[in-house]
Design a protein around this motif. Structure first.
Motif, mmCIF file in Angstrom:
data_model
loop_
_atom_site.group_PDB
_atom_site.id
_atom_site.type_symbol
_atom_site.label_atom_id
_atom_site.label_comp_id
_atom_site.label_asym_id
_atom_site.label_seq_id
_atom_site.Cartn_x
_atom_site.Cartn_y
_atom_site.Cartn_z
ATOM 1 N N PHE A 7 -5.174 15.759 -10.002
ATOM 2 C CA PHE A 7 -5.552 14.421 -9.550
ATOM 3 C C PHE A 7 -5.051 13.421 -10.572
ATOM 4 O O PHE A 7 -5.201 13.613 -11.768
ATOM 5 N N GLN A 8 -4.437 12.357 -10.090
ATOM 6 C CA GLN A 8 -3.965 11.325 -10.994
ATOM 7 C C GLN A 8 -4.230 9.964 -10.377
ATOM 8 O O GLN A 8 -3.822 9.702 -9.245
ATOM 9 N N ALA A 9 -4.911 9.104 -11.121
ATOM 10 C CA ALA A 9 -5.143 7.729 -10.685
ATOM 11 C C ALA A 9 -3.949 6.894 -11.127
ATOM 12 O O ALA A 9 -3.652 6.801 -12.313
ATOM 13 N N ILE A 10 -3.247 6.306 -10.162
ATOM 14 C CA ILE A 10 -2.100 5.461 -10.470
ATOM 15 C C ILE A 10 -2.587 4.044 -10.758
ATOM 16 O O ILE A 10 -2.144 3.401 -11.700
ATOM 17 N N THR A 11 -3.505 3.548 -9.928
ATOM 18 C CA THR A 11 -4.208 2.288 -10.169
ATOM 19 C C THR A 11 -5.680 2.569 -9.878
ATOM 20 O O THR A 11 -6.056 3.700 -9.593
ATOM 21 N N ASP A 12 -6.496 1.521 -9.893
ATOM 22 C CA ASP A 12 -7.916 1.708 -9.587
ATOM 23 C C ASP A 12 -8.140 2.195 -8.158
ATOM 24 O O ASP A 12 -9.114 2.865 -7.871
ATOM 25 N N ASN A 13 -7.227 1.835 -7.239
ATOM 26 C CA ASN A 13 -7.414 2.161 -5.824
ATOM 27 C C ASN A 13 -6.323 3.050 -5.248
ATOM 28 O O ASN A 13 -6.372 3.379 -4.070
ATOM 29 N N LEU A 14 -5.355 3.419 -6.028
ATOM 30 C CA LEU A 14 -4.268 4.291 -5.580
ATOM 31 C C LEU A 14 -4.272 5.542 -6.439
ATOM 32 O O LEU A 14 -4.213 5.463 -7.662
ATOM 33 N N ASN A 15 -4.386 6.693 -5.779
ATOM 34 C CA ASN A 15 -4.358 7.942 -6.522
ATOM 35 C C ASN A 15 -3.557 8.986 -5.771
ATOM 36 O O ASN A 15 -3.234 8.823 -4.602
ATOM 37 N N THR A 16 -3.251 10.049 -6.482
ATOM 38 C CA THR A 16 -2.493 11.147 -5.899
ATOM 39 C C THR A 16 -3.119 12.469 -6.328
ATOM 40 O O THR A 16 -3.736 12.549 -7.391
#
Length: 143
Positions: A7-16
């Motif tokens: 799991f990786q959070a790219i921004t506060d509301n976008l993750n992968t």
């Protein structure tokens, strides 16, 4: 692959994530499961108020799932733009062009429909979006 890098959070509301159990559970719960794993797939769907984009790479050397999620996507259009740019960058660098072009297209489709979903979810546009700026000509053209 370890649990820490799934799991990786790219921004506060976008993750992968590439946690296949989580991805498959969500695909089944949202009636988006597919059964042919012989070709690349991109599945785009809304679950709750979140936008999900699932990529399945069928190539033997990099086989597996990746899911991108934009939480509350109606309120965070900038994260949709960032997601689109991630795929544009991958295309520019020649990374699995077919799969990345499909993914970029799906994100662009949902981006252009955010006003419709905002109305559906009863989410008003931010007040800044209603302010109209009068375009100004460069001073060299006004003389």
């Amino acid at each position: 692959m370890t649990v820490e890098n799934q799991f990786q959070a790219i921004t506060d509301n976008l993750n992968t994530t590439n946690n296949e159990v989580e991805i498959l559970d969500l695909l089944v719960d949202s009636n988006n499961m597919f059964y042919d794993y012989s070709k690349n797939r991109v599945i785009s769907f809304i679950h709750g108020r979140n936008y999900h984009l699932v990529l399945f790479n069928a190539q033997d050397n990099d086989r597996g799932f990746t899911m991108y999620t934009v939480e509350n996507f109606c309120e965070y259009e900038a994260d949709l733009v960032m997601l689109r740019n991630i795929f544009a960058y991958a295309i520019h660098n020649g990374l699995n062009n077919y799969l990345m072009r499909l993914a970029r297209s799906k994100v662009e489709d949902i981006f252009y429909m955010t006003d419709t979903f905002r109305a559906l979810f009863n989410k008003p546009k931010p007040i800044d979006d209603y302010e109209v700026q009068t375009p100004r000509l460069p001073s060299s053209l006004t003389y």
